[in-house]
Design a protein around this motif. Structure first.
Motif, PDB file in Angstrom:
ATOM      1  N   ARG A 143      -3.100   2.784   7.030  1.00  0.00           N
ATOM      2  CA  ARG A 143      -3.228   3.696   5.899  1.00  0.00           C
ATOM      3  C   ARG A 143      -1.979   4.567   5.724  1.00  0.00           C
ATOM      4  O   ARG A 143      -1.566   4.873   4.604  1.00  0.00           O
ATOM      5  CB  ARG A 143      -4.450   4.588   6.097  1.00  0.00           C
ATOM      6  CG  ARG A 143      -5.712   3.840   5.771  1.00  0.00           C
ATOM      7  CD  ARG A 143      -6.946   4.467   6.341  1.00  0.00           C
ATOM      8  NE  ARG A 143      -8.096   3.667   5.935  1.00  0.00           N
ATOM      9  CZ  ARG A 143      -8.966   4.033   5.003  1.00  0.00           C
ATOM     10  NH1 ARG A 143      -8.835   5.202   4.401  1.00  0.00           N
ATOM     11  NH2 ARG A 143      -9.961   3.248   4.674  1.00  0.00           N
ATOM     12  N   PHE A 144      -1.397   4.926   6.835  1.00  0.00           N
ATOM     13  CA  PHE A 144      -0.157   5.695   6.803  1.00  0.00           C
ATOM     14  C   PHE A 144       0.948   4.877   6.119  1.00  0.00           C
ATOM     15  O   PHE A 144       1.670   5.384   5.244  1.00  0.00           O
ATOM     16  CB  PHE A 144       0.242   6.073   8.238  1.00  0.00           C
ATOM     17  CG  PHE A 144       1.672   6.439   8.421  1.00  0.00           C
ATOM     18  CD1 PHE A 144       2.130   7.706   8.068  1.00  0.00           C
ATOM     19  CD2 PHE A 144       2.583   5.526   8.943  1.00  0.00           C
ATOM     20  CE1 PHE A 144       3.466   8.041   8.226  1.00  0.00           C
ATOM     21  CE2 PHE A 144       3.909   5.854   9.109  1.00  0.00           C
ATOM     22  CZ  PHE A 144       4.356   7.112   8.747  1.00  0.00           C
ATOM     23  N   LEU A 145       1.070   3.612   6.489  1.00  0.00           N
ATOM     24  CA  LEU A 145       2.098   2.756   5.878  1.00  0.00           C
ATOM     25  C   LEU A 145       1.819   2.536   4.396  1.00  0.00           C
ATOM     26  O   LEU A 145       2.753   2.455   3.589  1.00  0.00           O
ATOM     27  CB  LEU A 145       2.169   1.412   6.629  1.00  0.00           C
ATOM     28  CG  LEU A 145       2.707   1.504   8.055  1.00  0.00           C
ATOM     29  CD1 LEU A 145       2.521   0.168   8.780  1.00  0.00           C
ATOM     30  CD2 LEU A 145       4.181   1.912   8.076  1.00  0.00           C
ATOM     31  N   ASP A 146       0.538   2.456   4.047  1.00  0.00           N
ATOM     32  CA  ASP A 146       0.196   2.347   2.625  1.00  0.00           C
ATOM     33  C   ASP A 146       0.808   3.507   1.842  1.00  0.00           C
ATOM     34  O   ASP A 146       1.336   3.333   0.751  1.00  0.00           O
ATOM     35  CB  ASP A 146      -1.331   2.365   2.438  1.00  0.00           C
ATOM     36  CG  ASP A 146      -1.990   1.082   2.919  1.00  0.00           C
ATOM     37  OD1 ASP A 146      -1.270   0.067   3.094  1.00  0.00           O
ATOM     38  OD2 ASP A 146      -3.217   1.091   3.128  1.00  0.00           O
ATOM     39  N   ARG A 147       0.697   4.686   2.415  1.00  0.00           N
ATOM     40  CA  ARG A 147       1.222   5.878   1.733  1.00  0.00           C
ATOM     41  C   ARG A 147       2.734   5.819   1.579  1.00  0.00           C
ATOM     42  O   ARG A 147       3.302   6.399   0.657  1.00  0.00           O
ATOM     43  CB  ARG A 147       0.841   7.151   2.492  1.00  0.00           C
ATOM     44  CG  ARG A 147      -0.638   7.462   2.513  1.00  0.00           C
ATOM     45  CD  ARG A 147      -1.194   7.690   1.124  1.00  0.00           C
ATOM     46  NE  ARG A 147      -0.638   8.884   0.480  1.00  0.00           N
ATOM     47  CZ  ARG A 147      -0.879   9.235  -0.767  1.00  0.00           C
ATOM     48  NH1 ARG A 147      -1.639   8.473  -1.540  1.00  0.00           N
ATOM     49  NH2 ARG A 147      -0.351  10.333  -1.257  1.00  0.00           N
ATOM     50  N   LEU A 148       3.387   5.151   2.531  1.00  0.00           N
ATOM     51  CA  LEU A 148       4.848   5.003   2.438  1.00  0.00           C
ATOM     52  C   LEU A 148       5.215   3.852   1.500  1.00  0.00           C
ATOM     53  O   LEU A 148       6.400   3.588   1.279  1.00  0.00           O
ATOM     54  CB  LEU A 148       5.458   4.740   3.819  1.00  0.00           C
ATOM     55  CG  LEU A 148       5.430   5.853   4.859  1.00  0.00           C
ATOM     56  CD1 LEU A 148       6.377   5.505   6.009  1.00  0.00           C
ATOM     57  CD2 LEU A 148       5.825   7.208   4.266  1.00  0.00           C
ATOM     58  N   GLY A 149       4.217   3.144   1.012  1.00  0.00           N
ATOM     59  CA  GLY A 149       4.489   2.009   0.138  1.00  0.00           C
ATOM     60  C   GLY A 149       4.964   0.780   0.883  1.00  0.00           C
ATOM     61  O   GLY A 149       5.669  -0.075   0.340  1.00  0.00           O
ATOM     62  N   ILE A 150       4.595   0.685   2.144  1.00  0.00           N
ATOM     63  CA  ILE A 150       5.020  -0.463   2.955  1.00  0.00           C
ATOM     64  C   ILE A 150       3.826  -1.377   3.174  1.00  0.00           C
ATOM     65  O   ILE A 150       2.832  -0.993   3.808  1.00  0.00           O
ATOM     66  CB  ILE A 150       5.617   0.015   4.288  1.00  0.00           C
ATOM     67  CG1 ILE A 150       6.938   0.722   4.009  1.00  0.00           C
ATOM     68  CG2 ILE A 150       5.811  -1.161   5.241  1.00  0.00           C
ATOM     69  CD1 ILE A 150       7.451   1.542   5.145  1.00  0.00           C
ATOM     70  N   GLU A 151       3.945  -2.599   2.676  1.00  0.00           N
ATOM     71  CA  GLU A 151       2.823  -3.521   2.739  1.00  0.00           C
ATOM     72  C   GLU A 151       2.884  -4.413   3.972  1.00  0.00           C
ATOM     73  O   GLU A 151       1.900  -4.586   4.675  1.00  0.00           O
ATOM     74  CB  GLU A 151       2.817  -4.382   1.480  1.00  0.00           C
ATOM     75  CG  GLU A 151       1.557  -5.192   1.278  1.00  0.00           C
ATOM     76  CD  GLU A 151       1.628  -6.018  -0.003  1.00  0.00           C
ATOM     77  OE1 GLU A 151       1.022  -7.096  -0.050  1.00  0.00           O
ATOM     78  OE2 GLU A 151       2.324  -5.577  -0.954  1.00  0.00           O
ATOM     79  N   ARG A 152       4.087  -4.967   4.204  1.00  0.00           N
ATOM     80  CA  ARG A 152       4.255  -5.913   5.316  1.00  0.00           C
ATOM     81  C   ARG A 152       5.120  -5.318   6.414  1.00  0.00           C
ATOM     82  O   ARG A 152       5.986  -4.485   6.164  1.00  0.00           O
ATOM     83  CB  ARG A 152       4.951  -7.187   4.829  1.00  0.00           C
ATOM     84  CG  ARG A 152       4.135  -8.045   3.890  1.00  0.00           C
ATOM     85  CD  ARG A 152       4.852  -9.379   3.674  1.00  0.00           C
ATOM     86  NE  ARG A 152       4.966 -10.133   4.919  1.00  0.00           N
ATOM     87  CZ  ARG A 152       3.969 -10.822   5.439  1.00  0.00           C
ATOM     88  NH1 ARG A 152       2.788 -10.849   4.865  1.00  0.00           N
ATOM     89  NH2 ARG A 152       4.139 -11.493   6.563  1.00  0.00           N
ATOM     90  N   LEU A 153       4.894  -5.803   7.607  1.00  0.00           N
ATOM     91  CA  LEU A 153       5.722  -5.400   8.746  1.00  0.00           C
ATOM     92  C   LEU A 153       6.470  -6.615   9.271  1.00  0.00           C
ATOM     93  O   LEU A 153       5.875  -7.676   9.515  1.00  0.00           O
ATOM     94  CB  LEU A 153       4.854  -4.805   9.856  1.00  0.00           C
ATOM     95  CG  LEU A 153       4.189  -3.458   9.525  1.00  0.00           C
ATOM     96  CD1 LEU A 153       3.176  -3.088  10.585  1.00  0.00           C
ATOM     97  CD2 LEU A 153       5.248  -2.360   9.386  1.00  0.00           C
ATOM     98  N   ALA A 154       7.774  -6.450   9.437  1.00  0.00           N
ATOM     99  CA  ALA A 154       8.559  -7.516  10.064  1.00  0.00           C
ATOM    100  C   ALA A 154       8.135  -7.675  11.524  1.00  0.00           C
ATOM    101  O   ALA A 154       8.160  -8.777  12.074  1.00  0.00           O
ATOM    102  CB  ALA A 154      10.052  -7.196   9.977  1.00  0.00           C
TER     103      ALA A 154
END
Lengths: 411, 411
Positions: free
Chosen positions: B162-173
């Motif tokens: 959810r934190f990454l969603d807020r940063l607009g980051i969908e995928r993780l390398a």
């Protein structure tokens, strides 16, 4: 002393009683102080030979007592004196009154009461009848508590020596013990080389490794950090450091067992259900409940200060430092006793490497040593659990001694 | 965010600041409750690519925080966040402000900030900026204390999602971490298989073995048994369970190190003199002083309740139980991420056998796994100490991923 048991177990020494003997002279200690009015709690099994040459002294480990064999005549006061898995898991309720090394001591057993006169004492500093921190300080009329002197394994052994003097026993056919008990056997061979024919050193060491020192420090810290310890002056306050003692016992238990033994016994089984309950404070895994149970039963029967003193003594024990200017070989130079070493493959608290070092030092000195490494999965507790495999080894070793003595006596 | 450091260490990300982000929606938890007003503390290193496809999430272990790399702009508040030997022994005073994985994160390092955008968060339940038991319960206006919900690794991961969603980051390398951090990486690959390209799982496991469960139970028991814990409601009372926390930390330290490492570092060296001083209460051996020091410094910087919650979460973690009806292979069936496993030969808390099991399960499913067993003497702490040997492994693994992606993108 041996009253016939109502239903004697096979090979049992029957019903036994702990007796007491007061030492008339003060015992000088390594710390420079001396202890007056020392009482020693002891049990004996078998009969003393007319020549008084069949005595085996049994030495207990950290939390043991004089009740090594048979069924206690006062079962309620000696409940659960066996350590580790053995106490609760193998003996069940019967274990409550059974000596902690009953599998090894008795007619036809490793320490054969039909041949030997077995003596078992509670250690100096103990809480089961021998003078210790819970005893009354004759100087104040109050329990010693933290004013009890810091004792060493050598102090324990010198106390045993004086106790045996009072019984009129000069020589020992053997001294035997596991863990801290094995340290005493080694110390006997070094301190009184011409008075010990043989030593049986099981799951022990010439000096605890630093990880073992660390575990003991943690256990003591848990006890001393408990406010109920009250600087060691908790006697008579109505409060005892049960929380700290419980943690100390848990640490002990995990170090007495091997990882694979815990895996085999508990795995990751949950205690109460198939699903985790999301609880912070309640035991959830079976291994957690087991440790809680061990802690709760231990604090009922053992004195916290005695735990501290025993733990300190066994971390101090260091044959090379005490007797060899840092050299184990030098420390063992004067040993005359035949030595039996038994170690267990999975014992990571008193690992086989320590027995290797003792064996190597003795052999390099040309001294007789018999070393058996037993493959067993139960960790340090193997010395209490793998009795069946130790019995023939110990019997043979003691038998060899008799043969040697006979050959010497009748050339 | 990256202010230039006055004297930047070689390959350093420079001076960094921890930032904070508030999640607008409540976070649902595995226990059935939900948490409102969750704040996440985080740091970032490097630059986000326009395609937002170069993000690596770094997950910390039990006592870590968001400050994984660089020099903290607020050094006084992040003193000593590194675990184990690393914090005090290797970095010395400089380590006080250095991120806990600074050796691994930075320009040209394993997690190369010239190529990747690295994000490190403090875990849910933490005490270093992210919502945890020390945070204010919006329902009462008081600290949660023991009313904080019992969280799991999956809850930590869903909070990161959810934190990454807020940063607009969908995928993780990639998601990477050691110990509890490795558990999070595994959980990511299982919970969000189509959102993680790769996981880096170091000195970790799919489920802690029962001895590890036992050590954690002992540590929690030490804390909860300290009367100053006060059922977890110690905030604002002026008392904290420092004694219990100290014991917990000592247990942790000994389990993070190997026996041989303690032998090499301390042996049986006395702290203050050549001769034993016959002291019950004072540290006598160097290893005892070391543990006391570790305990004293830890209690100053870490919240006892967070320790309890983190410890419980990592003992609960069990991929097979949670996701596979008891089968690890079944639990990993949906994983799409490439997996890098690194284990250390002397790590007895998170032993190589656990990594073997993960590798075997993934391979039997035909999934890509790269497994490196590093011979290192430092036990579990090797993951913080043996950075030089991990760097080429991690770099190569991440590079392989880029090659794969390029091949896929440009057939």
């Amino acid at each position: 002393m041996h009253k016939p048991a109502t239903v004697p177990p096979t090979g049992s020494v029957g019903t036994v009683e702990t007796r007491f003997l007061d030492l008339p002279e003060p015992v000088p200690l390594e710390c420079g102080r001396e202890l007056s009015g020392v009482r020693v709690a002891y049990e004996t099994y078998g009969s003393l030979s007319p020549a008084r040459d069949n005595v085996i002294l049994i030495c207990h480990a950290l939390s043991g007592d004089a009740h090594a064999a048979g069924i206690s005549a006062a079962a309620t006061t000696t409940a659960g004196t066996r350590d580790g898995f053995a106490a609760e898991d193998r003996d069940g309720s019967a274990g409550a009154s059974l000596g902690w090394w009953d599998g090894m001591i008795g007619p036809g057993k490793a320490f054969d009461t039909e041949r030997y006169f077995i003596i078992s004492t509670n250690l100096l500093g103990g809480c089961r009848g021998t003078t210790g921190p819970r005893s009354t300080n004759p100087g104040t009329g109050l329990p010693y508590g933290p004013d009890f002197p810091v004792i060493t394994v050598a102090d324990m052994v010198r106390t045993q020596r004086r106790f045996l003097d009072r019984l009129g026993i000069e020589r020992l056919a053997a001294v035997a013990g596991g863990s801290l008990g094995g340290m005493q056997a080694l110390e006997w061979a070094v301190l009184f080389p011409d008075q010990v024919d043989a030593i049986v050193v099981i799951a022990s060491t010439h000096a605890l490794h630093p990880q073992g020192v660390a575990w003991n420090a943690i256990a003591r810290e848990a006890i001393m950090g408990d406010p109920a310890w009250q600087g060691g002056r908790y006697h008579g306050t109505g409060r005892t450091p049960d929380a700290g003692m419980g943690v100390a016992r848990m640490v002990g238990h995990v170090t007495y067992l091997s990882g694979p033994a815990l895996e085999a016994k508990f795995a990751r089984r949950l205690q109460a259900s198939e699903q985790i309950r999301h609880t912070l404070t309640e035991p959830e895994f079976a291994v957690e409940s087991y440790l809680n149970h061990q802690a709760a039963s231990f604090v009922k029967r053992f004195d916290a200060n005695t735990y501290l003193y025993m733990s300190r003594a066994l971390t101090y024990f260091d044959l090379a430092r005490q007797h060899g200017d840092g050299s184990l070989k030098h420390a063992l130079e004067g040993v005359l006793a035949r030595t039996l070493l038994i170690a267990f493959s999975s014992d990571w608290l008193y690992p086989p490497s320590a027995s290797d070092e003792i064996a190597d030092a003795l052999r390099s000195l040309g001294k007789p040593v018999d070393y058996h490494l037993i493959e067993a999965p139960y960790g340090h507790d193997s010395f209490l659990l793998e009795e069946a495999r130790q019995i023939p080894i110990v019997r043979q070793f003691l038998e060899d001694g008799i043969q040697t003595t006979m050959r010497t006596a009748t050339p």
